[in-house]
Design an enzyme around this catalytic site. Sequence first.
Site, PDB file in Angstrom:
ATOM      1  N   SER A 169     -28.389  12.920 -81.277  1.00  0.00           N
ATOM      2  CA  SER A 169     -28.323  12.207 -82.557  1.00  0.00           C
ATOM      3  C   SER A 169     -26.890  11.841 -82.920  1.00  0.00           C
ATOM      4  O   SER A 169     -25.944  12.575 -82.588  1.00  0.00           O
ATOM      5  CB  SER A 169     -28.904  13.145 -83.625  1.00  0.00           C
ATOM      6  OG  SER A 169     -28.456  12.788 -84.902  1.00  0.00           O
ATOM      7  N   TYR A 173     -28.964  20.686 -88.667  1.00  0.00           N
ATOM      8  CA  TYR A 173     -29.617  19.770 -87.721  1.00  0.00           C
ATOM      9  C   TYR A 173     -28.624  19.272 -86.678  1.00  0.00           C
ATOM     10  O   TYR A 173     -28.879  19.337 -85.470  1.00  0.00           O
ATOM     11  CB  TYR A 173     -30.235  18.592 -88.487  1.00  0.00           C
ATOM     12  CG  TYR A 173     -30.701  17.455 -87.597  1.00  0.00           C
ATOM     13  CD1 TYR A 173     -31.796  17.632 -86.740  1.00  0.00           C
ATOM     14  CD2 TYR A 173     -30.046  16.219 -87.594  1.00  0.00           C
ATOM     15  CE1 TYR A 173     -32.221  16.592 -85.909  1.00  0.00           C
ATOM     16  CE2 TYR A 173     -30.465  15.187 -86.768  1.00  0.00           C
ATOM     17  CZ  TYR A 173     -31.553  15.381 -85.932  1.00  0.00           C
ATOM     18  OH  TYR A 173     -31.968  14.351 -85.104  1.00  0.00           O
TER      19      TYR A 173
HETATM   20  N1  LIG Z   1     -35.533   8.781 -86.056  1.00  0.00           N
HETATM   21  C1  LIG Z   1     -34.199   8.790 -85.978  1.00  0.00           C
HETATM   22  O1  LIG Z   1     -33.493   8.028 -86.653  1.00  0.00           O
HETATM   23  C2  LIG Z   1     -33.510   9.740 -85.038  1.00  0.00           C
HETATM   24  C3  LIG Z   1     -32.108   9.703 -84.969  1.00  0.00           C
HETATM   25  C4  LIG Z   1     -31.447  10.581 -84.110  1.00  0.00           C
HETATM   26  C5  LIG Z   1     -32.183  11.449 -83.312  1.00  0.00           C
HETATM   27  N2  LIG Z   1     -33.528  11.479 -83.413  1.00  0.00           N
HETATM   28  C6  LIG Z   1     -34.262  12.434 -82.549  1.00  0.00           C
HETATM   29  O2  LIG Z   1     -35.302  11.731 -81.882  1.00  0.00           O
HETATM   30  C7  LIG Z   1     -36.438  12.599 -81.710  1.00  0.00           C
HETATM   31  C8  LIG Z   1     -37.677  11.953 -82.307  1.00  0.00           C
HETATM   32  O3  LIG Z   1     -37.463  11.722 -83.693  1.00  0.00           O
HETATM   33  P1  LIG Z   1     -38.545  11.033 -84.627  1.00  0.00           P
HETATM   34  O4  LIG Z   1     -37.833  10.291 -85.682  1.00  0.00           O
HETATM   35  O5  LIG Z   1     -39.570  10.349 -83.779  1.00  0.00           O
HETATM   36  O6  LIG Z   1     -39.181  12.328 -85.316  1.00  0.00           O
HETATM   37  P2  LIG Z   1     -40.699  12.765 -85.496  1.00  0.00           P
HETATM   38  O7  LIG Z   1     -40.670  13.957 -86.390  1.00  0.00           O
HETATM   39  O8  LIG Z   1     -41.542  11.610 -85.905  1.00  0.00           O
HETATM   40  O9  LIG Z   1     -41.101  13.202 -84.013  1.00  0.00           O
HETATM   41  C9  LIG Z   1     -40.900  14.490 -83.505  1.00  0.00           C
HETATM   42  C10 LIG Z   1     -42.240  15.026 -83.049  1.00  0.00           C
HETATM   43  O10 LIG Z   1     -42.011  16.334 -82.502  1.00  0.00           O
HETATM   44  C11 LIG Z   1     -43.095  17.140 -82.882  1.00  0.00           C
HETATM   45  N3  LIG Z   1     -42.647  18.542 -82.866  1.00  0.00           N
HETATM   46  C12 LIG Z   1     -41.753  19.131 -83.704  1.00  0.00           C
HETATM   47  N4  LIG Z   1     -41.632  20.424 -83.405  1.00  0.00           N
HETATM   48  C13 LIG Z   1     -42.436  20.656 -82.340  1.00  0.00           C
HETATM   49  C14 LIG Z   1     -42.741  21.803 -81.587  1.00  0.00           C
HETATM   50  N5  LIG Z   1     -42.208  23.003 -81.867  1.00  0.00           N
HETATM   51  N6  LIG Z   1     -43.620  21.690 -80.551  1.00  0.00           N
HETATM   52  C15 LIG Z   1     -44.189  20.491 -80.265  1.00  0.00           C
HETATM   53  N7  LIG Z   1     -43.949  19.370 -80.970  1.00  0.00           N
HETATM   54  C16 LIG Z   1     -43.085  19.455 -81.988  1.00  0.00           C
HETATM   55  C17 LIG Z   1     -43.462  16.693 -84.287  1.00  0.00           C
HETATM   56  O11 LIG Z   1     -44.792  17.033 -84.641  1.00  0.00           O
HETATM   57  C18 LIG Z   1     -43.239  15.194 -84.192  1.00  0.00           C
HETATM   58  O12 LIG Z   1     -44.431  14.504 -83.901  1.00  0.00           O
HETATM   59  C19 LIG Z   1     -36.040  13.921 -82.354  1.00  0.00           C
HETATM   60  O13 LIG Z   1     -35.522  14.762 -81.344  1.00  0.00           O
HETATM   61  C20 LIG Z   1     -34.948  13.530 -83.334  1.00  0.00           C
HETATM   62  O14 LIG Z   1     -34.089  14.602 -83.600  1.00  0.00           O
HETATM   63  C21 LIG Z   1     -34.217  10.650 -84.246  1.00  0.00           C
END
Ligand SMILES: NC(=O)c1ccc[n+]([C@@H]2O[C@H](COP(=O)([O-])OP(=O)(O)OC[C@H]3O[C@@H](n4cnc5c(N)ncnc54)[C@H](O)[C@@H]3O)[C@@H](O)[C@H]2O)c1
Length: 331
Positions: free
Chosen positions: A136, A161
Amino acid sequence: MRKAKNSKSRTIFVTGGAGFIGSHLIDNLLKKSDNIVSIDNLNEFYNPNIKKLNQVNHYEYDHYEFYKGDILDEGLVKSIFKKHDIEIVIHLAAMAGVRPSISNPSIYTEVNIIGTRILLDAMVESNVERLIFASSSSVYGNNKKIPFYEDDSVDRPISPYAATKKMGELLCHTYHHIYELNISLLRFFTVYGPRQRPEMAIHQFVRNALNGEPIIVFGDGSTARDYTYIDDIIDGIIQSIEFDDRYMIYNLGNSEPIKLSNLILIIAEATGTDPIFEYQEIPQGDVLQTYADINRAKNNLGYDPKTGIRDGISKFVKWYISMKNTHEDVY
Ligand SMILES: NC(=O)c1ccc[n+]([C@@H]2O[C@H](COP(=O)([O-])OP(=O)(O)OC[C@H]3O[C@@H](n4cnc5c(N)ncnc54)[C@H](O)[C@@H]3O)[C@@H](O)[C@H]2O)c1
Protein backbone atom coordinates in the site's frame (compact mmCIF):
# COMPACT_ATOMS: atom_id res chain seq x y z
CA MET A 1 -24.22 -23.62 -17.68
CA ARG A 2 -20.70 -23.15 -16.30
CA LYS A 3 -18.11 -21.99 -18.81
CA ALA A 4 -15.29 -24.41 -19.66
CA LYS A 5 -11.62 -23.55 -19.72
CA ASN A 6 -8.79 -24.17 -22.19
CA SER A 7 -6.93 -27.38 -21.57
CA LYS A 8 -3.57 -25.62 -21.03
CA SER A 9 -3.98 -23.31 -18.09
CA ARG A 10 -2.25 -22.34 -14.87
CA THR A 11 -3.68 -22.45 -11.39
CA ILE A 12 -3.65 -19.14 -9.56
CA PHE A 13 -4.53 -18.87 -5.87
CA VAL A 14 -6.13 -15.52 -4.99
CA THR A 15 -6.59 -14.62 -1.33
CA GLY A 16 -9.27 -12.05 -0.49
CA GLY A 17 -11.03 -12.99 -3.72
CA ALA A 18 -14.46 -11.71 -2.67
CA GLY A 19 -13.23 -8.21 -1.91
CA PHE A 20 -13.19 -5.10 -4.07
CA ILE A 21 -9.90 -5.66 -5.91
CA GLY A 22 -9.84 -9.47 -5.64
CA SER A 23 -13.27 -9.95 -7.23
CA HIS A 24 -12.35 -7.78 -10.24
CA LEU A 25 -9.07 -9.61 -10.61
CA ILE A 26 -10.83 -12.99 -10.61
CA ASP A 27 -13.42 -11.78 -13.18
CA ASN A 28 -10.52 -10.92 -15.40
CA LEU A 29 -8.41 -14.04 -14.83
CA LEU A 30 -11.35 -16.39 -15.36
CA LYS A 31 -11.89 -14.89 -18.82
CA LYS A 32 -8.25 -15.70 -19.57
CA SER A 33 -8.94 -19.33 -18.70
CA ASP A 34 -6.65 -19.57 -15.71
CA ASN A 35 -7.82 -22.03 -13.02
CA ILE A 36 -8.71 -19.90 -10.04
CA VAL A 37 -8.71 -21.04 -6.46
CA SER A 38 -9.87 -18.37 -4.05
CA ILE A 39 -10.16 -17.96 -0.31
CA ASP A 40 -12.06 -15.31 1.62
CA ASN A 41 -13.60 -15.38 5.07
CA LEU A 42 -16.35 -12.90 4.02
CA ASN A 43 -15.78 -11.04 7.28
CA GLU A 44 -17.98 -8.23 8.54
CA PHE A 45 -15.54 -5.36 8.07
CA TYR A 46 -18.23 -4.34 5.63
CA ASN A 47 -21.49 -6.07 4.67
CA PRO A 48 -20.60 -9.64 3.58
CA ASN A 49 -23.59 -9.61 1.21
CA ILE A 50 -21.65 -7.05 -0.85
CA LYS A 51 -18.79 -9.56 -1.08
CA LYS A 52 -21.22 -12.33 -2.11
CA LEU A 53 -22.57 -10.06 -4.86
CA ASN A 54 -18.99 -9.33 -5.99
CA GLN A 55 -18.50 -13.06 -6.56
CA VAL A 56 -21.69 -13.82 -8.51
CA ASN A 57 -20.01 -13.99 -11.95
CA HIS A 58 -17.21 -16.22 -10.67
CA TYR A 59 -19.55 -19.19 -10.24
CA GLU A 60 -20.33 -19.16 -13.98
CA TYR A 61 -16.96 -20.80 -14.59
CA ASP A 62 -16.14 -24.43 -13.92
CA HIS A 63 -12.47 -23.59 -13.40
CA TYR A 64 -13.27 -21.59 -10.25
CA GLU A 65 -13.12 -23.00 -6.74
CA PHE A 66 -13.92 -20.96 -3.66
CA TYR A 67 -13.02 -21.66 -0.04
CA LYS A 68 -14.92 -19.69 2.56
CA GLY A 69 -12.20 -19.68 5.16
CA ASP A 70 -9.61 -17.76 7.08
CA ILE A 71 -5.98 -17.34 6.01
CA LEU A 72 -5.15 -17.62 9.72
CA ASP A 73 -6.31 -21.26 9.55
CA GLU A 74 -2.88 -22.71 8.77
CA GLY A 75 -4.20 -26.25 8.29
CA LEU A 76 -6.75 -25.09 5.75
CA VAL A 77 -4.24 -22.95 3.83
CA LYS A 78 -1.73 -25.81 3.65
CA SER A 79 -4.44 -28.27 2.57
CA ILE A 80 -5.43 -25.95 -0.31
CA PHE A 81 -1.81 -25.98 -1.53
CA LYS A 82 -1.76 -29.78 -1.28
CA LYS A 83 -5.02 -30.22 -3.16
CA HIS A 84 -4.35 -27.82 -6.05
CA ASP A 85 -1.38 -27.55 -8.37
CA ILE A 86 -0.87 -23.86 -7.58
CA GLU A 87 1.69 -21.97 -9.68
CA ILE A 88 1.05 -18.38 -8.67
CA VAL A 89 -0.29 -16.78 -5.48
CA ILE A 90 -1.87 -13.32 -5.44
CA HIS A 91 -2.21 -12.27 -1.82
CA LEU A 92 -4.88 -9.61 -1.39
CA ALA A 93 -6.60 -10.82 1.79
CA ALA A 94 -6.01 -8.28 4.52
CA MET A 95 -7.66 -6.04 7.00
CA ALA A 96 -7.68 -2.88 4.88
CA GLY A 97 -8.20 0.73 5.88
CA VAL A 98 -6.17 3.13 7.97
CA ARG A 99 -8.60 4.52 10.56
CA PRO A 100 -10.07 1.24 11.88
CA SER A 101 -6.53 -0.06 12.35
CA ILE A 102 -6.04 2.52 15.09
CA SER A 103 -9.00 1.29 17.13
CA ASN A 104 -8.29 -2.41 16.49
CA PRO A 105 -4.57 -2.92 15.79
CA SER A 106 -4.70 -6.51 17.00
CA ILE A 107 -6.78 -7.91 14.12
CA TYR A 108 -4.60 -5.96 11.65
CA THR A 109 -1.37 -7.45 12.97
CA GLU A 110 -2.88 -10.94 13.07
CA VAL A 111 -4.33 -11.03 9.56
CA ASN A 112 -1.81 -8.85 7.73
CA ILE A 113 1.37 -10.12 9.37
CA ILE A 114 0.67 -13.62 10.70
CA GLY A 115 -1.65 -14.37 7.76
CA THR A 116 1.13 -13.43 5.34
CA ARG A 117 3.63 -15.60 7.24
CA ILE A 118 1.23 -18.56 7.08
CA LEU A 119 0.84 -18.14 3.33
CA LEU A 120 4.59 -17.87 2.77
CA ASP A 121 5.23 -21.04 4.82
CA ALA A 122 2.54 -22.92 2.88
CA MET A 123 4.19 -21.83 -0.38
CA VAL A 124 7.58 -23.05 0.80
CA GLU A 125 6.14 -26.39 1.96
CA SER A 126 4.48 -26.95 -1.42
CA ASN A 127 7.36 -25.61 -3.52
CA VAL A 128 5.33 -22.72 -4.96
CA GLU A 129 7.66 -19.88 -5.90
CA ARG A 130 5.67 -17.04 -7.40
CA LEU A 131 3.89 -14.46 -5.23
CA ILE A 132 2.26 -11.12 -5.94
CA PHE A 133 1.74 -9.26 -2.65
CA ALA A 134 -0.69 -6.35 -2.19
CA SER A 135 1.11 -3.59 -0.36
CA SER A 136 0.00 0.00 0.00
CA SER A 137 0.98 3.61 -0.59
CA SER A 138 0.40 4.09 3.14
CA VAL A 139 3.90 2.69 3.80
CA TYR A 140 5.32 6.04 2.64
CA GLY A 141 3.75 7.74 5.68
CA ASN A 142 4.15 11.50 5.62
CA ASN A 143 7.31 11.43 3.47
CA LYS A 144 8.04 14.94 2.25
CA LYS A 145 9.78 13.96 -0.99
CA ILE A 146 7.28 13.59 -3.83
CA PRO A 147 6.49 11.77 -5.97
CA PHE A 148 6.98 8.67 -3.83
CA TYR A 149 9.60 6.38 -5.31
CA GLU A 150 9.92 2.68 -4.50
CA ASP A 151 13.45 3.04 -3.08
CA ASP A 152 12.51 5.93 -0.73
CA SER A 153 12.72 5.17 2.96
CA VAL A 154 9.48 3.73 4.35
CA ASP A 155 10.61 3.50 7.95
CA ARG A 156 8.08 5.94 9.37
CA PRO A 157 4.55 4.49 8.99
CA ILE A 158 1.88 6.53 10.81
CA SER A 159 -0.86 3.92 11.23
CA PRO A 160 -0.93 0.30 12.39
CA TYR A 161 -2.29 -0.62 8.94
CA ALA A 162 0.74 0.93 7.21
CA ALA A 163 3.09 -0.77 9.68
CA THR A 164 1.52 -4.18 8.94
CA LYS A 165 1.90 -3.66 5.19
CA LYS A 166 5.55 -2.71 5.66
CA MET A 167 5.99 -5.82 7.81
CA GLY A 168 4.39 -7.91 5.04
CA GLU A 169 6.97 -6.51 2.62
CA LEU A 170 9.77 -7.38 5.03
CA LEU A 171 8.52 -10.96 5.46
CA CYS A 172 8.33 -11.29 1.67
CA HIS A 173 11.92 -10.14 1.37
CA THR A 174 13.04 -12.59 4.05
CA TYR A 175 11.34 -15.56 2.35
CA HIS A 176 12.73 -14.42 -1.00
CA HIS A 177 16.21 -14.38 0.51
CA ILE A 178 16.03 -17.72 2.32
CA TYR A 179 13.85 -19.77 -0.05
CA GLU A 180 14.39 -17.86 -3.31
CA LEU A 181 10.69 -17.11 -3.70
CA ASN A 182 9.97 -14.94 -6.72
CA ILE A 183 7.97 -11.99 -5.39
CA SER A 184 6.48 -8.79 -6.80
CA LEU A 185 5.20 -6.29 -4.26
CA LEU A 186 2.59 -3.89 -5.53
CA ARG A 187 1.98 -0.68 -3.60
CA PHE A 188 -1.57 0.31 -4.58
CA PHE A 189 -2.51 4.00 -4.41
CA THR A 190 -6.15 4.65 -3.31
CA VAL A 191 -8.07 2.38 -5.64
CA TYR A 192 -11.62 3.33 -6.68
CA GLY A 193 -14.31 2.22 -9.09
CA PRO A 194 -17.28 -0.19 -9.02
CA ARG A 195 -17.35 -2.36 -5.84
CA GLN A 196 -15.07 0.03 -3.95
CA ARG A 197 -15.26 -0.64 -0.21
CA PRO A 198 -18.20 1.30 1.24
CA GLU A 199 -16.13 3.03 3.94
CA MET A 200 -13.68 4.54 1.42
CA ALA A 201 -13.95 8.27 0.72
CA ILE A 202 -15.26 8.26 -2.87
CA HIS A 203 -17.92 5.66 -2.09
CA GLN A 204 -19.00 7.54 1.06
CA PHE A 205 -19.04 10.93 -0.66
CA VAL A 206 -21.13 9.70 -3.59
CA ARG A 207 -23.57 7.91 -1.26
CA ASN A 208 -23.95 10.93 1.00
CA ALA A 209 -24.24 13.40 -1.89
CA LEU A 210 -27.04 11.33 -3.49
CA ASN A 211 -28.82 10.84 -0.14
CA GLY A 212 -28.62 14.56 0.72
CA GLU A 213 -26.43 13.79 3.71
CA PRO A 214 -23.38 15.86 4.70
CA ILE A 215 -19.98 15.03 3.28
CA ILE A 216 -17.39 14.91 6.05
CA VAL A 217 -14.28 16.82 4.99
CA PHE A 218 -11.18 16.10 7.05
CA GLY A 219 -9.00 19.22 7.24
CA ASP A 220 -9.42 22.22 4.95
CA GLY A 221 -9.63 20.19 1.72
CA SER A 222 -5.96 20.54 0.85
CA THR A 223 -4.96 16.92 1.48
CA ALA A 224 -4.41 15.00 -1.75
CA ARG A 225 -4.60 11.40 -2.97
CA ASP A 226 -3.32 9.69 -6.08
CA TYR A 227 -6.64 7.99 -6.94
CA THR A 228 -6.22 4.98 -9.22
CA TYR A 229 -9.05 3.42 -11.21
CA ILE A 230 -9.71 -0.28 -10.61
CA ASP A 231 -9.22 -1.31 -14.28
CA ASP A 232 -5.74 0.22 -14.26
CA ILE A 233 -4.84 -1.61 -11.04
CA ILE A 234 -6.09 -4.92 -12.48
CA ASP A 235 -3.99 -4.33 -15.62
CA GLY A 236 -0.97 -3.67 -13.38
CA ILE A 237 -1.53 -6.85 -11.37
CA ILE A 238 -1.90 -8.96 -14.52
CA GLN A 239 1.16 -7.37 -16.11
CA SER A 240 3.13 -8.16 -12.98
CA ILE A 241 2.06 -11.84 -13.13
CA GLU A 242 3.56 -12.10 -16.58
CA PHE A 243 6.82 -10.34 -15.63
CA ASP A 244 9.48 -12.49 -14.03
CA ASP A 245 10.83 -10.60 -11.02
CA ARG A 246 12.99 -12.11 -8.35
CA TYR A 247 12.02 -9.49 -5.76
CA MET A 248 10.73 -6.11 -6.85
CA ILE A 249 8.52 -3.36 -5.45
CA TYR A 250 6.21 -1.40 -7.76
CA ASN A 251 4.04 1.64 -7.19
CA LEU A 252 0.71 1.22 -8.94
CA GLY A 253 -0.83 4.67 -8.95
CA ASN A 254 -2.13 7.23 -11.41
CA SER A 255 0.72 9.69 -10.74
CA GLU A 256 -1.77 12.56 -10.60
CA PRO A 257 -2.71 13.60 -7.07
CA ILE A 258 -6.14 15.20 -6.65
CA LYS A 259 -6.88 17.61 -3.81
CA LEU A 260 -9.82 16.64 -1.60
CA SER A 261 -11.59 19.95 -2.38
CA ASN A 262 -11.27 19.21 -6.09
CA LEU A 263 -12.47 15.62 -5.68
CA ILE A 264 -15.61 16.90 -3.98
CA LEU A 265 -16.33 19.33 -6.84
CA ILE A 266 -15.94 16.49 -9.36
CA ILE A 267 -18.32 14.31 -7.32
CA ALA A 268 -20.85 17.15 -7.03
CA GLU A 269 -20.78 17.55 -10.82
CA ALA A 270 -21.04 13.81 -11.51
CA THR A 271 -23.96 13.36 -9.10
CA GLY A 272 -25.67 16.62 -10.08
CA THR A 273 -25.89 17.58 -6.41
CA ASP A 274 -25.03 20.56 -4.29
CA PRO A 275 -23.39 18.80 -1.33
CA ILE A 276 -23.50 19.91 2.28
CA PHE A 277 -20.10 19.84 4.03
CA GLU A 278 -19.14 19.10 7.58
CA TYR A 279 -15.52 19.94 8.41
CA GLN A 280 -13.60 17.83 10.93
CA GLU A 281 -9.98 17.54 12.01
CA ILE A 282 -7.70 15.23 10.03
CA PRO A 283 -7.80 11.90 11.89
CA GLN A 284 -4.69 10.27 13.29
CA GLY A 285 -3.16 7.89 10.77
CA ASP A 286 -4.28 9.80 7.66
CA VAL A 287 -1.34 10.96 5.55
CA LEU A 288 -1.39 14.45 4.03
CA GLN A 289 -0.76 13.38 0.46
CA THR A 290 0.08 10.45 -1.80
CA TYR A 291 1.72 10.74 -5.19
CA ALA A 292 3.20 7.76 -7.06
CA ASP A 293 6.29 7.73 -9.21
CA ILE A 294 5.23 4.97 -11.63
CA ASN A 295 8.26 4.89 -13.90
CA ARG A 296 9.47 1.51 -12.68
CA ALA A 297 6.09 -0.13 -13.33
CA LYS A 298 5.89 1.59 -16.72
CA ASN A 299 9.36 0.49 -17.78
CA ASN A 300 9.34 -3.07 -16.42
CA LEU A 301 5.69 -4.09 -16.66
CA GLY A 302 4.30 -1.81 -19.36
CA TYR A 303 1.89 -0.37 -16.76
CA ASP A 304 0.01 2.56 -18.27
CA PRO A 305 -2.96 3.90 -16.27
CA LYS A 306 -5.62 5.22 -18.62
CA THR A 307 -8.59 6.42 -16.56
CA GLY A 308 -8.58 10.02 -15.39
CA ILE A 309 -10.47 11.08 -12.28
CA ARG A 310 -13.52 12.65 -14.04
CA ASP A 311 -14.09 9.61 -16.20
CA GLY A 312 -13.49 7.25 -13.26
CA ILE A 313 -15.87 9.10 -10.94
CA SER A 314 -18.58 9.22 -13.56
CA LYS A 315 -18.25 5.42 -14.06
CA PHE A 316 -18.42 4.92 -10.29
CA VAL A 317 -21.56 7.08 -9.95
CA LYS A 318 -23.32 5.16 -12.76
CA TRP A 319 -22.43 1.85 -11.12
CA TYR A 320 -23.50 3.04 -7.66
CA ILE A 321 -26.89 4.25 -8.90
CA SER A 322 -27.54 0.99 -10.75
CA MET A 323 -26.61 -1.07 -7.66
CA LYS A 324 -28.80 1.08 -5.45
CA ASN A 325 -31.72 0.52 -7.83
CA THR A 326 -31.23 -3.23 -8.03
CA HIS A 327 -29.84 -4.11 -4.58
CA GLU A 328 -31.17 -1.49 -2.22
CA ASP A 329 -30.88 -3.96 0.67
CA VAL A 330 -27.08 -3.91 0.46
CA TYR A 331 -26.23 -0.52 -1.09
N1 LIG B 1 -8.46 -0.44 -2.03
C1 LIG B 1 -7.36 0.30 -1.93
O1 LIG B 1 -7.34 1.51 -2.20
C2 LIG B 1 -6.07 -0.34 -1.48
C3 LIG B 1 -4.92 0.47 -1.41
C4 LIG B 1 -3.72 -0.10 -0.99
C5 LIG B 1 -3.67 -1.46 -0.69
N2 LIG B 1 -4.79 -2.21 -0.75
C6 LIG B 1 -4.68 -3.64 -0.41
O2 LIG B 1 -5.28 -4.40 -1.44
C7 LIG B 1 -5.90 -5.58 -0.88
C8 LIG B 1 -7.37 -5.63 -1.29
O3 LIG B 1 -8.03 -4.47 -0.80
P1 LIG B 1 -9.57 -4.18 -1.06
O4 LIG B 1 -9.76 -2.72 -1.13
O5 LIG B 1 -10.05 -5.06 -2.17
O6 LIG B 1 -10.18 -4.67 0.33
P2 LIG B 1 -11.39 -5.64 0.65
O7 LIG B 1 -11.61 -5.55 2.12
O8 LIG B 1 -12.55 -5.36 -0.25
O9 LIG B 1 -10.78 -7.07 0.28
C9 LIG B 1 -10.06 -7.86 1.17
C10 LIG B 1 -10.75 -9.20 1.29
O10 LIG B 1 -9.97 -10.01 2.19
C11 LIG B 1 -10.88 -10.75 2.96
N3 LIG B 1 -10.20 -11.11 4.22
C12 LIG B 1 -9.83 -10.27 5.23
N4 LIG B 1 -9.29 -10.97 6.22
C13 LIG B 1 -9.28 -12.27 5.83
C14 LIG B 1 -8.84 -13.46 6.44
N5 LIG B 1 -8.32 -13.48 7.67
N6 LIG B 1 -8.99 -14.63 5.75
C15 LIG B 1 -9.54 -14.63 4.52
N7 LIG B 1 -9.99 -13.53 3.90
C16 LIG B 1 -9.86 -12.36 4.55
C17 LIG B 1 -12.06 -9.83 3.21
O11 LIG B 1 -13.24 -10.53 3.54
C18 LIG B 1 -12.15 -9.10 1.88
O12 LIG B 1 -13.09 -9.70 1.02
C19 LIG B 1 -5.66 -5.49 0.62
O13 LIG B 1 -4.49 -6.23 0.92
C20 LIG B 1 -5.43 -4.01 0.86
O14 LIG B 1 -4.66 -3.79 2.00
C21 LIG B 1 -5.99 -1.69 -1.14
